[in-house]
Design a protein around this motif. Structure first.
Motif, PDB file in Angstrom:
ATOM      1  N   ARG A 137      40.946  74.664 117.329  1.00  0.00           N
ATOM      2  CA  ARG A 137      40.723  73.353 117.903  1.00  0.00           C
ATOM      3  C   ARG A 137      40.040  73.849 119.419  1.00  0.00           C
ATOM      4  O   ARG A 137      39.313  73.219 119.963  1.00  0.00           O
ATOM      5  N   ALA A 164      36.591  74.554 118.989  1.00  0.00           N
ATOM      6  CA  ALA A 164      35.734  73.385 118.598  1.00  0.00           C
ATOM      7  C   ALA A 164      35.780  72.523 119.975  1.00  0.00           C
ATOM      8  O   ALA A 164      34.483  72.015 120.402  1.00  0.00           O
ATOM      9  N   GLU A 165      36.643  72.346 120.396  1.00  0.00           N
ATOM     10  CA  GLU A 165      36.877  71.099 121.517  1.00  0.00           C
ATOM     11  C   GLU A 165      36.655  71.702 123.115  1.00  0.00           C
ATOM     12  O   GLU A 165      35.821  71.155 123.760  1.00  0.00           O
ATOM     13  N   ASN A 224      33.218  70.236 125.592  1.00  0.00           N
ATOM     14  CA  ASN A 224      33.738  69.123 126.526  1.00  0.00           C
ATOM     15  C   ASN A 224      33.703  69.629 127.921  1.00  0.00           C
ATOM     16  O   ASN A 224      33.674  70.748 128.357  1.00  0.00           O
ATOM     17  N   TRP A 243      38.978  69.324 130.548  1.00  0.00           N
ATOM     18  CA  TRP A 243      39.481  68.621 129.170  1.00  0.00           C
ATOM     19  C   TRP A 243      40.594  69.175 128.935  1.00  0.00           C
ATOM     20  O   TRP A 243      40.799  70.605 128.870  1.00  0.00           O
ATOM     21  N   ILE A 295      43.145  70.085 126.075  1.00  0.00           N
ATOM     22  CA  ILE A 295      43.146  70.352 124.552  1.00  0.00           C
ATOM     23  C   ILE A 295      44.587  70.440 123.851  1.00  0.00           C
ATOM     24  O   ILE A 295      45.231  71.670 124.306  1.00  0.00           O
ATOM     25  N   THR A 327      47.506  71.261 121.336  1.00  0.00           N
ATOM     26  CA  THR A 327      47.366  72.022 120.166  1.00  0.00           C
ATOM     27  C   THR A 327      49.127  72.151 119.620  1.00  0.00           C
ATOM     28  O   THR A 327      49.909  71.796 120.605  1.00  0.00           O
ATOM     29  N   ARG A 352      35.346  77.213 131.232  1.00  0.00           N
ATOM     30  CA  ARG A 352      34.919  77.223 129.956  1.00  0.00           C
ATOM     31  C   ARG A 352      34.669  78.659 129.228  1.00  0.00           C
ATOM     32  O   ARG A 352      34.132  78.750 128.260  1.00  0.00           O
TER      33      ARG A 352
END
Length: 104
Positions: free
Chosen positions: A15, A18-19, A23, A27, A29, A31, A41
């Motif tokens: 996750r 992918a995210e 994004n 952002w 995420i 989980t 990032r």
């Protein structure tokens, strides 16, 4: 500290993989092991600080992967082929923030 099985870690890392890369910065995420956030990032941390994920490049520079750490201990990696749990032979060191390369 809760013990997680490889399936849980693989889903969480997948996750973030992918995210997190797609994004904007800031952002969140969510989980099963915690909520990850990033400021650059290339590294993601849970709010508790116990879990971190780092975007890394292979030694030969051929591919990227996401390394997952729990309290600084390597738990495995996620790449385009899926989740790979840590073994006694496969260990990578947890880089300090000043050692990380900036991901484009």
């Amino acid at each position: 500290m809760r013990n997680y099985v490889d399936e849980d870690l693989g889903r969480a890392a997948g996750r973030v993989w992918a995210e997190g890369r797609a994004n904007p910065i800031g952002w969140e995420i969510r989980t099963g092991i915690g909520t990850f956030s990033t400021g650059d990032r290339s590294t993601w941390h849970t709010y508790s600080g116990s879990w971190s994920a780092e975007l890394r490049r292979s030694q030969h520079g051929r591919h990227w992967f996401l390394a997952l750490f729990e309290d600084g201990v390597y738990r495995g990696r996620y790449d385009t082929s899926g989740w790979h749990a840590a073994t006694d032979r496969k260990r990578i060191r947890h880089l300090r923030s000043y050692q990380l390369l900036l991901a484009a």
